[in-house]
Scaffold this active site. Structure first.
Site, short mmCIF file in Angstrom:
data_model
loop_
_atom_site.label_atom_id
_atom_site.label_comp_id
_atom_site.label_asym_id
_atom_site.label_seq_id
_atom_site.Cartn_x
_atom_site.Cartn_y
_atom_site.Cartn_z
N THR A 8 0.82 -1.21 0.00
CA THR A 8 0.00 0.00 0.00
C THR A 8 0.85 1.25 0.00
O THR A 8 0.40 2.31 0.39
CB THR A 8 -0.92 0.02 1.24
OG1 THR A 8 -0.10 -0.12 2.40
CG2 THR A 8 -1.91 -1.10 1.19
N SER A 231 4.80 6.72 10.51
CA SER A 231 3.72 6.57 9.55
C SER A 231 4.10 7.10 8.18
O SER A 231 4.91 8.00 8.04
CB SER A 231 2.47 7.31 10.05
OG SER A 231 2.43 8.62 9.53
N LYS A 232 3.50 6.49 7.20
CA LYS A 232 3.81 6.86 5.82
C LYS A 232 3.45 8.31 5.53
O LYS A 232 4.09 8.96 4.72
CB LYS A 232 3.06 5.93 4.86
CG LYS A 232 3.67 4.54 4.85
CD LYS A 232 2.91 3.53 4.03
CE LYS A 232 3.62 2.17 4.13
NZ LYS A 232 2.88 1.05 3.63
N ARG A 233 2.43 8.79 6.19
CA ARG A 233 1.98 10.16 5.93
C ARG A 233 2.91 11.19 6.56
O ARG A 233 3.32 12.15 5.92
CB ARG A 233 0.57 10.35 6.50
CG ARG A 233 -0.51 9.60 5.74
CD ARG A 233 -1.69 10.48 5.38
NE ARG A 233 -2.04 11.43 6.43
CZ ARG A 233 -2.88 11.15 7.42
NH1 ARG A 233 -3.42 9.95 7.49
NH2 ARG A 233 -3.16 12.06 8.31
N ARG A 234 3.22 10.98 7.83
CA ARG A 234 3.98 11.98 8.58
C ARG A 234 5.48 11.90 8.40
O ARG A 234 6.17 12.92 8.37
CB ARG A 234 3.73 11.78 10.09
CG ARG A 234 2.52 12.38 10.68
CD ARG A 234 2.65 12.33 12.20
NE ARG A 234 2.94 10.99 12.68
CZ ARG A 234 2.01 10.18 13.19
NH1 ARG A 234 0.79 10.58 13.29
NH2 ARG A 234 2.34 8.98 13.61
#
Length: 458
Positions: A8, A231-234
């Site tokens: 993902t 996390s991938k976002r942060r």
RNA sequence: GCCCCCAUCGUCUAGUGGCCUAGGACACCACCCUUUCAAGGUGGCGGCACGGGUUCGAAUCCCGUUGGGGGUGCCA
């Protein structure tokens, strides 16, 4: 052993560490390392992510051609088995159909924090479009024996009747994961701590399927500066990014292994084979570990310095090839000095480009700081005269500049500055005389004259 | 909210009841070396979250508190 990432996004450093742990265990036990891509969530999958995982793993030394490597397998291709297992659970009474939506449940319980209320447990619903298959959690307690955490006990009454098959008939992670592990003969599951709450559920599925569950081991998560899960976002978590910035795979894998685990004693940088041989799940720490870029850099610098010149030159290639006028033979001569100073291989271009460009890039701050002093013109004039005739080796050039400095009442540190800026364009960099030697007399003199000209020195 | 996990320098860790005046590494500071910057060397700063037990003895065992984290999806 198995490693089962979901494709993902970019390959996460935390996943890499889990993979490495599994890899070590497989290696030292002569077991098999299975890569299984958990792609049952069609909306979030992309084929390129899968290739990214494989490439990144290979970069770290977990290659598909290794004897212990098996896979990649794709979870989506076993959907038939998952559904079959679900039906077995249905016929044995361990599962039931449910037509509630999330909204229905919340409306009944009046609390969005609560789980499923078992509303359909005994309604005897038949299979139908839109109806999910739920697991009938038995009463009692589920005891998880964890090889890093010890015994963890869960009260089954607090475990909701989770979904096995979605309303559209597709299998969910909890089920698919168990069925695949069962089919593939997985005997040890090593994964991140975030899966610990899933474990009693999965163990219950194993039981209901009449099979002996594997041994479990939940390793602590990797956290950022705020001590939140990476996390991938942060956070900057993509292994590919570290590769592109010039981190050596050997440094990365060594560093990753020391997060949550230590080889013991006073060493932490050690050969990979030693790491593989000494890794033990029982020695893994229980608390989250901060992914410290500074420390990674220290490891990387150490590994860069340990490289042989050939290996170093080769490792730099992705960054040196774009340097204007690059010449490998010349680079090789100065490489040992470069190695000592690099933290990331990507810094190599800035360190050596002055050797290859037609003209060095002049850092104006350096120029202003160094060239506007009284001594600059005198040093340039004198060194021009000396370097036209002195032997062209580092020692002689150093001696010559020392003489010039003595005449002006300056230490070598001061005297070398104008020459350095004239030749390299910067006030800091590689050892000056060695650089001059590699650059050559003609080019060095040309640059000295150009700088003198800019200063208005005859 | 509920469930679960965790707790040694700022960070990663060693430590499994006496070798602990708590060791190493990164970071930071100082000094040495020095051709700028590094590397290297030497030294420094800095920690067992708190409170109760258990024990002759506790960083190590037990309980509680506090603080962090993870989970709580028809995501994985």
């Amino acid at each position: 052993m198995r490693f089962a990432p979901s494709p993902t996004g970019m390959f996460h450093v935390g996943s890499a560490r889990s993979a490495l742990f599994n890899w070590c265990l497989a290696k030292q036990s002569g077991g098999t390392f299975i890569l299984r891509i958990e792609d049952t969530d069609e909306s979030r999958n992309r084929p390129e992510w899968t290739q990214g995982i494989i490439d990144a793993m290979a970069w770290l030394g977990m290659g598909t051609s290794d004897p212990c490597f098996e896979g990649p397998y794709f979870q989506s291709s076993y959907a038939g088995e998952h559904v079959a297992a679900a039906h077995r659970l249905l016929s044995s009474g361990s599962a039931y159909y449910c037509d509630c939506t999330r909204d229905d449940v919340v409306a009944r319980t009046g609390d969005g924090n609560l789980g499923y209320d078992r509303h359909c447990r005994d309604r005897g619903l038949d299979v139908a479009e839109g109806r999910a298959l739920r697991f009938r959690v038995p009463t009692g307690h589920t005891v998880v024996q964890d090889r890093v955490r010890g015994t963890v006990e869960f009260d089954n009454d607090l475990i909701e009747d989770f979904v096995l098959l979605r309303g559209n008939g597709s299998p969910m992670f909890l089920l698919a994961n168990v069925v695949d592990d069962l089919q593939m003969g997985v005997t040890l599951v090593v994964r991140a701590e975030e899966h610990l709450p899933n474990t009693p559920k999965q163990q219950l599925i194993w039981d209901a399927l009449g099979a002996a569950h594997p041994a479990w081991a939940h390793v602590p998560v990797l956290v950022n500066e705020q001590r939140k899960k990476l996390s991938k976002r942060r956070d900057k978590v993509a292994l590919e990014m570290y590769k592109d910035e010039g981190f050596l795979p050997e440094a990365m894998r060594n560093y990753l292994m020391t997060l949550g685990w230590s080889p013991g004693g006073d060493v932490e940088i050690l050969p990979w084979d030693d790491i593989v041989a000494s890794f033990r799940l029982e020695d893994v720490n229980h608390s989250p570990a901060f992914f410290d870029l500074k420390k990674l850099e220290a490891f990387n610098g150490d590994y860069i310095r340990a490289l042989g010149v050939d290996a170093f030159v080769a490792a730099c290639e992705p960054w040196t090839r774009s340097v204007e006028g690059f010449n490998e033979a010349l680079f090789r001569k100065i490489a040992p000095h470069v190695q000592l100073r690099l933290v990331r291989l990507s810094d190599v271009a800035d360190a050596v480009d002055f050797l290859f460009r037609v003209d060095p890039i002049v850092d104006e701050d350096s120029w202003t700081k160094v060239m506007t002093t009284d001594i600059a013109a005198a040093v340039l004039r004198a060194s021009l005269a000396e370097y036209e005739r002195c032997p062209w080796d580092a020692e002689s050039m150093k001696a010559a500049l020392e003489r010039i400095g003595e005449g002006l009442g300056l230490k070598l540190g001061k005297t070398q500055a104008p020459v350095r800026v004239a030749v390299t364009g910067r006030s800091v960099g590689l050892p000056l005389f060695e650089s001059l030697e590699v650059l050559g007399r003609d080019e060095s003199l040309r640059r000295l004259r150009a700088a003198a000209g800019r200063l208005g020195v005859a």
